[in-house]
Design an enzyme around this catalytic site. Sequence first.
Site, PDB file in Angstrom:
ATOM      1  N   GLU A  65      16.228 -12.329  21.156  1.00 18.75           N
ATOM      2  CA  GLU A  65      15.606 -13.116  22.258  1.00 18.75           C
ATOM      3  C   GLU A  65      14.053 -12.515  22.096  1.00 18.75           C
ATOM      4  O   GLU A  65      13.295 -13.477  22.701  1.00 18.75           O
ATOM      5  CB  GLU A  65      16.065 -12.418  23.542  1.00 18.75           C
ATOM      6  N   HIS A 134      26.681  -9.599  31.363  1.00 18.59           N
ATOM      7  CA  HIS A 134      26.492 -10.951  31.044  1.00 18.59           C
ATOM      8  C   HIS A 134      26.669 -11.745  32.275  1.00 18.59           C
ATOM      9  O   HIS A 134      27.027 -12.954  32.410  1.00 18.59           O
ATOM     10  CB  HIS A 134      27.719 -11.533  30.210  1.00 18.59           C
TER      11      HIS A 134
END
Length: 333
Positions: A65, A134
């Site tokens: 990321e 998540h």
Amino acid sequence: MNNNELKKMTYREAIRLGMTEEMRRDDNVIFMGGDIGPRVGAFCLSAEMIDEFGEERILDTPISEAAMVGTAVGAAATGLRPICEIMFMDFVTFAMDALVNQGAKMRYMFGGQTQVPMVLRLPAGSGTGAGAQHSQSLEAWLCHVPGLKVVTPSTPAQAKGLIKAAIRDNNPVCFIEHRLLYKIEDDVPLDEDFMVEIGKTFIERPGKDITIVTYGTLLPKAMEAAVLLAAEGIDVEILNPVTLYPMDMKPVVESVIKTGRVIVAHEASKTGGVGGEIVARIAESEAFDYLNAPIIRLAGLDIPIPYNRKLEAAVVPQTKDFIRAVYCLLDCE
């Protein structure tokens, strides 16, 4: 095509349509993220896009990321308009340096000579049994950073209109999409010029007794509660700040002046959440003098999201919690 033509589609399809239209319109728009190529992304959102636009514009990146967002910031600063998909919003934590210390500040630090027209797509929220790492809703972190715009559509039409507006914006836009909304269906305008202006709050349901301000997946829960309460003669007004920053408070203030009672709700943890900012702005406005009861905040508990589905549902507000909060406000009379 009739510019007023509508088509029923899912929230997921509406985002894809908006991105596809903008990529056809502007060759500088690129789309990048992990597994978004032949594997069509973690949530199948990029299906068929690589077939149309090829590997030069659909960039299947390594799963880093920091690298994705750093590349997007650099690409945006040098003339492209990247859309960057983070697989789960939780993983934006790895990209905060490039986003917060670079992308959000470049335009200001260079006196407007540099623009950073990028979109960071952030699938967020609980309800899928994905566990604590998540399932987070971290919008308050992003709203705290000057230079970022933060939007979160609640319907398919809003999803299409806001993704198009975000892509055309010359600033970094964090586009938060709750994963539970991907499968919902509704009418979406097919007009390629249809956009939802960034910086607007919408009245989703007019009413006169109580104001609810909410967004994301809590909007349908609030709407369900309002229907049930209407059967008892309680008229609820629901407002949806689809742009969390910069937020349009005018409709909220006007609604609170009308009803005198307000509930502010979001899925994210209560402490430090966007709801607290909305409450503070109401308290600082002329609406404060019209309040007939204390403001209620409905929000997620201050704990990590559990994996167990029943515990997961217990952590975030549900329809029954909206109904209970409305009763509480009415009992304050």
